[in-house]
Design a protein around this motif. Structure first.
Motif, PDB file in Angstrom:
ATOM      1  N   ILE A  40       0.892  -1.359  -0.001  1.00 38.51           N
ATOM      2  CA  ILE A  40       0.103   0.162   0.018  1.00 38.51           C
ATOM      3  C   ILE A  40       1.098   1.391   0.157  1.00 38.51           C
ATOM      4  O   ILE A  40       2.109   1.407   0.324  1.00 38.51           O
ATOM      5  CB  ILE A  40      -1.078   0.019   1.273  1.00 38.51           C
ATOM      6  CG1 ILE A  40      -0.194   0.041   2.532  1.00 38.51           C
ATOM      7  CG2 ILE A  40      -1.860  -1.049   1.159  1.00 38.51           C
ATOM      8  CD1 ILE A  40      -1.173   0.256   3.581  1.00 38.51           C
ATOM      9  N   ALA A  41       0.208   2.263  -0.649  1.00 40.52           N
ATOM     10  CA  ALA A  41       0.701   3.510  -0.843  1.00 40.52           C
ATOM     11  C   ALA A  41       1.266   4.015   0.752  1.00 40.52           C
ATOM     12  O   ALA A  41       0.654   4.180   1.812  1.00 40.52           O
ATOM     13  CB  ALA A  41       0.375   4.559  -1.325  1.00 40.52           C
ATOM     14  N   PRO A  42       2.611   4.521   0.914  1.00 38.80           N
ATOM     15  CA  PRO A  42       2.892   4.927   2.284  1.00 38.80           C
ATOM     16  C   PRO A  42       2.523   6.197   2.915  1.00 38.80           C
ATOM     17  O   PRO A  42       2.820   6.464   4.178  1.00 38.80           O
ATOM     18  CB  PRO A  42       4.715   4.722   2.341  1.00 38.80           C
ATOM     19  CG  PRO A  42       4.870   5.210   0.914  1.00 38.80           C
ATOM     20  CD  PRO A  42       3.601   4.562   0.062  1.00 38.80           C
ATOM     21  N   ASP A  43       2.277   6.986   1.885  1.00 42.65           N
ATOM     22  CA  ASP A  43       1.964   8.380   2.306  1.00 42.65           C
ATOM     23  C   ASP A  43       0.483   8.763   2.706  1.00 42.65           C
ATOM     24  O   ASP A  43       0.219   9.550   3.912  1.00 42.65           O
ATOM     25  CB  ASP A  43       2.339   9.450   1.258  1.00 42.65           C
ATOM     26  CG  ASP A  43       3.727   9.230   1.030  1.00 42.65           C
ATOM     27  OD1 ASP A  43       4.636   9.070   1.814  1.00 42.65           O
ATOM     28  OD2 ASP A  43       4.334   9.424  -0.143  1.00 42.65           O
ATOM     29  N   PHE A  44      -0.328   8.190   1.922  1.00 37.08           N
ATOM     30  CA  PHE A  44      -1.942   8.436   1.939  1.00 37.08           C
ATOM     31  C   PHE A  44      -2.680   7.381   2.153  1.00 37.08           C
ATOM     32  O   PHE A  44      -2.306   6.130   1.717  1.00 37.08           O
ATOM     33  CB  PHE A  44      -2.122   9.340   0.864  1.00 37.08           C
ATOM     34  CG  PHE A  44      -1.444  10.614   0.611  1.00 37.08           C
ATOM     35  CD1 PHE A  44      -1.107  11.930   1.593  1.00 37.08           C
ATOM     36  CD2 PHE A  44      -0.492  10.555  -0.448  1.00 37.08           C
ATOM     37  CE1 PHE A  44      -0.568  12.604   1.055  1.00 37.08           C
ATOM     38  CE2 PHE A  44       0.144  11.694  -0.781  1.00 37.08           C
ATOM     39  CZ  PHE A  44       0.142  12.921  -0.072  1.00 37.08           C
TER      40      PHE A  44
END
Length: 291
Positions: free
Chosen positions: A87-91
């Motif tokens: 999964i995307a780490p930022d958002f």
């Protein structure tokens, strides 16, 4: 290398037909893949289980009972962090299961967050069922605008206290807001974890107001992004059980203000708020029964 998925967390409680529309809309909401967690608070209609069984990117995560909206979101986020998903780490996205995303709306939220590097929360323009804008980017409630809105909002919707609180005349501008509706938000993982996620003392209502305030106090921005748009069946759940939902709303309003006026010398104010909100809740239930 596979593109990381945007994680989407929703709290389900017998969502019925809304859930399929929600999940269908995710397919066009971003050019990136999405991974959806159904943090289930004790559904009895079988809709979350059926959706997870039928869709590869949807995961059913029982929370153990009706633990409330904020606690359910926290449980979904904690479960995700314990998995080995790409999964995307930022958002990530939080949303109600009665939301329908416009095509590209999640991508618009991400682009907006990238334009506002201090933004911890980014919220979309929310259309109600009748097509009108829901005032989802508001000023933080204080004693003055909160009491004025509570007393006059239903009988004089255009009163200055309600107008100040709703801050609803700027729904076409990308801007910083006091808080954003928790019915759909893009959140930064690191900011969410830094403040400890949602305050689980709020069973329902005002947890998004509290979240926005605590993010701002931690130095982050809450940004309204009208380019990203969704449709939300606002209030459909509350309308089914006003006897429980309306008192919960007023209890949360008291908790929010009491937390921000904690001193001994402010005790008379807290007592006044408690009595006034309890009375208003009873009157609101009576009005709801007459409809």
């Amino acid at each position: 290398m596979n593109t990381p998925a945007i994680a989407v967390i929703t709290v389900t409680y017998s969502p019925g037909e809304h859930l399929d529309a929600f999940l269908d809309s995710l397919e066009q909401a971003s050019t990136r893949p999405t991974l959806c967690v159904l943090a289930d608070n004790g559904s009895t209609d079988g809709a979350p289980e059926r959706a997870a069984a039928a869709r590869e990117n949807v995961h059913f995560v029982p929370t153990g009972g009706n633990i409330g909206y904020g606690a359910g979101m926290n449980a979904g986020a904690a479960w995700l962090k314990g998995q080995d998903f790409n999964i995307a780490p930022d958002f990530f996205i939080i949303a109600n299961p009665d939301v329908v995303f416009d095509p590209g709306s999640i991508d618009e939220l991400i682009e907006c967050a990238q334009r506002w590097p201090e933004a911890a929360a980014v919220g979309p323009y929310i259309r109600q069922d009748d097509g009108s804008a829901y005032p989802s980017a508001r000023a933080l409630p204080n004693i003055r605008n909160g009491i004025g809105h509570a007393m006059l909002g239903t009988i004089w919707p255009s009163n200055p206290f309600t107008q100040a609180y709703r801050d609803g005349n700027r729904m076409d501008q990308e801007r910083i807001a006091g808080w954003l509706s928790g019915s759909c938000l893009l959140l930064r993982w690191d900011a969410f974890e830094r403040i400890g996620g949602f305050d689980e003392r709020y069973f329902m209502y005002m947890e998004d107001v509290d979240l926005g305030d605590r993010l701002a106090r931690a130095g982050y921005d809450n940004v309204f992004c009208p380019q990203a748009q969704i449709t939300h069946a606002v209030g459909h759940a509350a309308s089914k059980t006003p006897e429980s939902m309306l008192p919960a709303h007023h209890e949360s309003a008291y908790r929010y203000q009491a937390d921000r006026h904690p001193h001994l010398w402010q005790l008379p104010l807290r007592v006044l708020l408690r009595v006034g909100l309890q009375l208003r809740a009873k009157l609101a239930v009576i009005r709801a029964r007459r409809k």
